[in-house]
Design a protein around this motif. Structure first.
Motif, PDB file in Angstrom:
ATOM      1  N   VAL A 103     140.763 -21.322  47.570  1.00 47.15           N
ATOM      2  CA  VAL A 103     139.498 -22.029  47.411  1.00 47.15           C
ATOM      3  C   VAL A 103     138.368 -21.006  47.393  1.00 47.15           C
ATOM      4  N   PHE A 104     137.375 -21.238  46.539  1.00 50.85           N
ATOM      5  CA  PHE A 104     136.198 -20.381  46.504  1.00 50.85           C
ATOM      6  C   PHE A 104     134.956 -21.237  46.285  1.00 50.85           C
ATOM      7  N   GLU A 105     133.807 -20.681  46.633  1.00 49.11           N
ATOM      8  CA  GLU A 105     132.530 -21.344  46.381  1.00 49.11           C
ATOM      9  C   GLU A 105     131.823 -20.619  45.250  1.00 49.11           C
ATOM     10  N   GLY A 106     131.298 -21.394  44.323  1.00 51.15           N
ATOM     11  CA  GLY A 106     130.519 -20.843  43.229  1.00 51.15           C
ATOM     12  C   GLY A 106     129.055 -21.189  43.416  1.00 51.15           C
ATOM     13  N   LYS A 107     128.181 -20.249  43.109  1.00 54.88           N
ATOM     14  CA  LYS A 107     126.735 -20.474  43.178  1.00 54.88           C
ATOM     15  C   LYS A 107     126.215 -20.519  41.748  1.00 54.88           C
ATOM     16  N   ASN A 108     125.370 -21.512  41.476  1.00 55.52           N
ATOM     17  CA  ASN A 108     124.934 -21.756  40.104  1.00 55.52           C
ATOM     18  C   ASN A 108     123.448 -22.095  40.038  1.00 55.52           C
ATOM     19  N   HIS A 109     122.905 -21.964  38.836  1.00 54.28           N
ATOM     20  CA  HIS A 109     121.519 -22.371  38.601  1.00 54.28           C
ATOM     21  C   HIS A 109     121.370 -22.865  37.170  1.00 54.28           C
ATOM     22  N   ARG A 110     120.423 -23.733  36.989  1.00 59.15           N
ATOM     23  CA  ARG A 110     120.021 -24.208  35.669  1.00 59.15           C
ATOM     24  C   ARG A 110     118.531 -24.500  35.768  1.00 59.15           C
ATOM     25  N   ASN A 111     117.739 -23.711  35.061  1.00 59.99           N
ATOM     26  CA  ASN A 111     116.284 -23.801  35.197  1.00 59.99           C
ATOM     27  C   ASN A 111     115.927 -23.644  36.678  1.00 59.99           C
ATOM     28  N   ARG A 112     115.248 -24.625  37.263  1.00 54.34           N
ATOM     29  CA  ARG A 112     114.874 -24.522  38.679  1.00 54.34           C
ATOM     30  C   ARG A 112     115.942 -25.049  39.627  1.00 54.34           C
ATOM     31  N   ALA A 113     116.924 -25.742  39.107  1.00 52.70           N
ATOM     32  CA  ALA A 113     117.971 -26.329  39.951  1.00 52.70           C
ATOM     33  C   ALA A 113     118.947 -25.259  40.433  1.00 52.70           C
ATOM     34  N   ARG A 114     119.365 -25.370  41.675  1.00 51.68           N
ATOM     35  CA  ARG A 114     120.354 -24.484  42.280  1.00 51.68           C
ATOM     36  C   ARG A 114     121.390 -25.374  42.951  1.00 51.68           C
ATOM     37  N   PHE A 125     140.583 -23.510  37.398  1.00 50.77           N
ATOM     38  CA  PHE A 125     140.158 -24.030  38.692  1.00 50.77           C
ATOM     39  C   PHE A 125     139.483 -25.383  38.502  1.00 50.77           C
ATOM     40  N   GLN A 126     139.572 -26.158  39.564  1.00 52.89           N
ATOM     41  CA  GLN A 126     138.977 -27.486  39.573  1.00 52.89           C
ATOM     42  C   GLN A 126     137.782 -27.465  40.522  1.00 52.89           C
ATOM     43  N   VAL A 127     136.641 -27.946  40.030  1.00 56.75           N
ATOM     44  CA  VAL A 127     135.455 -28.106  40.863  1.00 56.75           C
ATOM     45  C   VAL A 127     135.615 -29.443  41.585  1.00 56.75           C
ATOM     46  N   ARG A 128     135.732 -29.380  42.925  1.00 58.31           N
ATOM     47  CA  ARG A 128     136.036 -30.613  43.646  1.00 58.31           C
ATOM     48  C   ARG A 128     134.941 -31.064  44.600  1.00 58.31           C
ATOM     49  N   LYS A 129     133.941 -30.208  44.836  1.00 58.22           N
ATOM     50  CA  LYS A 129     132.779 -30.577  45.643  1.00 58.22           C
ATOM     51  C   LYS A 129     131.553 -29.883  45.086  1.00 58.22           C
ATOM     52  N   ILE A 130     130.396 -30.497  45.326  1.00 58.52           N
ATOM     53  CA  ILE A 130     129.141 -29.939  44.842  1.00 58.52           C
ATOM     54  C   ILE A 130     128.025 -30.320  45.807  1.00 58.52           C
ATOM     55  N   GLY A 131     126.997 -29.504  45.871  1.00 63.20           N
ATOM     56  CA  GLY A 131     125.844 -29.820  46.704  1.00 63.20           C
ATOM     57  C   GLY A 131     124.732 -28.823  46.485  1.00 63.20           C
ATOM     58  N   LYS A 136     122.830 -27.064  48.809  1.00 59.11           N
ATOM     59  CA  LYS A 136     122.931 -25.846  49.614  1.00 59.11           C
ATOM     60  C   LYS A 136     124.355 -25.557  50.051  1.00 59.11           C
ATOM     61  N   SER A 137     125.166 -26.575  50.081  1.00 63.17           N
ATOM     62  CA  SER A 137     126.590 -26.414  50.383  1.00 63.17           C
ATOM     63  C   SER A 137     127.338 -27.528  49.664  1.00 63.17           C
ATOM     64  N   PRO A 138     128.599 -27.290  49.339  1.00 66.46           N
ATOM     65  CA  PRO A 138     129.358 -28.304  48.600  1.00 66.46           C
ATOM     66  C   PRO A 138     129.789 -29.452  49.514  1.00 66.46           C
ATOM     67  N   THR A 139     129.036 -30.547  49.493  1.00 69.67           N
ATOM     68  CA  THR A 139     129.287 -31.664  50.397  1.00 69.67           C
ATOM     69  C   THR A 139     129.706 -32.950  49.692  1.00 69.67           C
ATOM     70  N   ILE A 140     129.404 -33.086  48.405  1.00 70.78           N
ATOM     71  CA  ILE A 140     129.734 -34.311  47.673  1.00 70.78           C
ATOM     72  C   ILE A 140     131.074 -34.106  46.968  1.00 70.78           C
ATOM     73  N   SER A 141     132.077 -34.891  47.382  1.00 65.31           N
ATOM     74  CA  SER A 141     133.427 -34.769  46.826  1.00 65.31           C
ATOM     75  C   SER A 141     133.601 -35.677  45.623  1.00 65.31           C
ATOM     76  N   GLY A 142     134.552 -35.307  44.779  1.00 64.99           N
ATOM     77  CA  GLY A 142     134.904 -36.156  43.648  1.00 64.99           C
ATOM     78  C   GLY A 142     135.317 -35.325  42.460  1.00 64.99           C
ATOM     79  N   GLY A 143     135.821 -36.005  41.439  1.00 65.53           N
ATOM     80  CA  GLY A 143     136.157 -35.316  40.208  1.00 65.53           C
ATOM     81  C   GLY A 143     134.893 -34.829  39.531  1.00 65.53           C
ATOM     82  N   ILE A 144     134.763 -33.545  39.324  1.00 65.58           N
ATOM     83  CA  ILE A 144     133.553 -32.988  38.720  1.00 65.58           C
ATOM     84  C   ILE A 144     133.907 -32.311  37.399  1.00 65.58           C
ATOM     85  N   ALA A 145     134.707 -31.250  37.461  1.00 62.94           N
ATOM     86  CA  ALA A 145     135.082 -30.542  36.237  1.00 62.94           C
ATOM     87  C   ALA A 145     136.275 -29.644  36.504  1.00 62.94           C
TER      88      ALA A 145
END
Length: 168
Positions: free
Chosen positions: A54-65, A83-89, A91-100
């Motif tokens: 498992v790893f955490e990815g940090k991302n940005h799009r315009n002003r969104a982080r 790899f499967q993205v399984r959580k997102i948030g 400041k930290s990945p807290t929302i679970s679900g099928g993402i990508a």
């Protein structure tokens, strides 16, 4: 209209498949090529990851982080990394679900490599109309499929440029 949930593109890159796989299978390297990724945190030292890690990815799009939690689903030297993205948030990945799901396939072509990058929309439980609205808000007006098609092309082009410089 049914949304596109699978986008893929390929490019031949002037480096052997094992070398390219070693770079891509180490998520800390992706920030070098991706227009959205700003880094990754992996277990232990930076290296190619194996299935189940498992790893955490940090991302940005315009002003969104945002931060994602990802699990490696394929790691075959010189052939495939996924790899499967399984959580997102935010400041930290807290929302679970099928993402990508992201898949990188490597094919040796005479000492060079055809790399194919694929994005799969894993929001399978979302109605198409809801996904369309969210997509347009988050991408500034396009579907995620159109947006990712452009991101994939940018990533592969940057990879090709970087490895072309190294081997020229």
């Amino acid at each position: 209209m049914k949304r596109t949930v699978h986008v893929s593109d390929s490019m031949i890159i002037n480096v052997d498949a094992n070398t390219l796989w070693e770079q891509v299978a180490d998520p800390t390297q992706m920030r070098r090529w991706s227009p959205e990724n700003t880094g990754a945190q992996t277990p232990g030292e930076a290296r190619p990851l194996q299935v189940g890690e498992v790893f955490e990815g940090k991302n940005h799009r315009n002003r969104a982080r945002w931060v994602t939690e990802c699990v490696v689903t394929a790691s075959e030297p010189g052939r495939r990394f996924a790899f499967q993205v399984r959580k997102i948030g935010a400041k930290s990945p807290t929302i679970s679900g099928g993402i990508a799901t992201w898949v990188y396939e490597f094919e040796n072509v005479g000492g060079r490599t055809r790399v194919t990058e694929t994005w799969n929309d894993d929001r399978t439980t979302w109605p198409d109309w809801a996904a369309a609205i969210i997509d347009r808000v988050l991408t500034g007006g396009s579907s995620f499929a159109d947006f990712q098609r452009l991101n994939i092309h940018r990533t592969l082009t940057t990879m090709k440029d970087e490895f072309g410089r190294v081997n020229d």
